[in-house]
Write an enzyme that holds these catalytic residues in place. Structure first.
Site, mmCIF file in Angstrom:
data_model
loop_
_atom_site.group_PDB
_atom_site.id
_atom_site.type_symbol
_atom_site.label_atom_id
_atom_site.label_comp_id
_atom_site.label_asym_id
_atom_site.label_seq_id
_atom_site.Cartn_x
_atom_site.Cartn_y
_atom_site.Cartn_z
ATOM 1 N N GLU A 40 0.858 -1.181 0.028
ATOM 2 C CA GLU A 40 0.231 -0.112 0.069
ATOM 3 C C GLU A 40 0.932 1.089 -0.181
ATOM 4 O O GLU A 40 2.117 1.454 0.644
ATOM 5 C CB GLU A 40 -0.826 0.043 1.271
ATOM 6 C CG GLU A 40 -1.567 1.356 1.438
ATOM 7 C CD GLU A 40 -2.206 1.190 2.919
ATOM 8 O OE1 GLU A 40 -3.193 2.017 3.126
ATOM 9 O OE2 GLU A 40 -1.784 0.268 3.957
ATOM 10 N N LEU A 42 1.425 4.899 1.160
ATOM 11 C CA LEU A 42 1.104 5.941 2.012
ATOM 12 C C LEU A 42 1.998 7.257 1.932
ATOM 13 O O LEU A 42 3.278 7.002 1.989
ATOM 14 C CB LEU A 42 1.300 5.312 3.743
ATOM 15 C CG LEU A 42 0.407 4.114 3.954
ATOM 16 C CD1 LEU A 42 1.091 3.557 5.439
ATOM 17 C CD2 LEU A 42 -0.926 4.296 3.827
ATOM 18 N N ASP A 147 13.353 -4.318 13.899
ATOM 19 C CA ASP A 147 14.508 -3.399 13.106
ATOM 20 C C ASP A 147 14.023 -1.933 13.257
ATOM 21 O O ASP A 147 13.885 -1.396 12.411
ATOM 22 C CB ASP A 147 14.815 -3.858 11.988
ATOM 23 C CG ASP A 147 16.009 -2.868 11.355
ATOM 24 O OD1 ASP A 147 16.747 -2.614 12.164
ATOM 25 O OD2 ASP A 147 16.285 -3.077 10.102
#
Length: 242
Positions: A40, A42, A147
């Site tokens: 997606e 963003l 991470d």
């Protein structure tokens, strides 16, 4: 590589605690070798909602425990179902019944990639004493980002977003270590996080232990610039044990 990131994003999303870019599919590259991860889009900006980020991370870390407490299906081991990469180096993530064994193996993976004599001498001192860092702790598996440095956080509209994970089920404190190395998380973040999950005795010493993985990983990625920092932290850890 991207299969592990896809599964990490999917696992994080299913907790409904942190916003991530929705993973769509891993595809073969149309030209040349390798794969691509479709996600997606963003429109991200710098994360200013630090308190909200701290709260959402704490909810993530508590999600598996809440499943157990509510009688749901929960994960009771440490590891992950698939190999992931922290950077480009693989993490095996084999399942273990206790955190000591899992994290020892995780460090072994990194140390085995170097031939430095002092590194291996220090590891021979530290490895048998790993369990002393977890005395009197009851560590329950939390789903981790894996991470979480400042390059992997952002904000979409008014909501904090995390991305580029290398997830596994582990000790929640691990997720804070790389942020303490490189900064980018302010006092509001830590206040909100520790309001939900208070620090336990020995937190600072365990932070050194968890930062060690990232220093070693950076040494293996980027070369000897991280050697001195890796060895310095290992000397401190050896002194804690002694």
């Amino acid at each position: 590589m991207f299969e592990g990131e896809f599964e990490s994003l999917d696992a994080l999303q299913k907790t409904e605690t942190v916003q991530i870019p929705h993973p769509i599919k891993v595809l073969d590259r149309p030209t040349g070798p390798g794969t691509i991860l479709v996600m997606e889009y963003l429109d991200l900006k710098k994360c200013a909602k630090q308190a909200e980020l701290g709260s959402s991370l704490a909810r993530l870390h508590l999600a598996n425990l809440e499943k157990r407490n509510n009688g749901g299906d929960f994960v009771e081991q440490f590891g992950f179902d698939i190999e992931t990469c922290c950077g480009f180096l693989p993490q095996g993530n084999q399942w273990h019944n206790n955190w000591d064994d899992f994290y020892t193996e995780k460090l072994d993976e990194q140390i085995s990639r170097q031939k430095d004599g002092e590194l291996h001498r220090l590891w021979a001192k530290i490895k048998p004493g790993i369990s002393t860092f977890f005395n009197d702790l009851n560590i329950f598996p939390s789903l981790l980002h894996g991470d979480l440095w400042n390059g992997n956080i952002a904000q979409f509209d008014k909501t904090p977003v995390v991305f580029d994970p290398a997830s596994f089920y582990g000790h929640h404190e691990y997720d804070l270590a790389i942020g303490q190395m490189f900064g980018g998380f302010d006092g509001q973040f830590y206040q909100a996080y520790h309001q939900a999950i208070p620090k336990q005795e020995g937190f600072e010493e365990r932070s050194d232990l968890y930062q060690l993985f990232h220093y070693l990983n950076h040494w293996n990625h980027f070369g000897g610039g991280y050697k001195a920092q890796s060895l310095e932290i290992m000397r401190r850890l050896a002194n804690y044990i002694n």
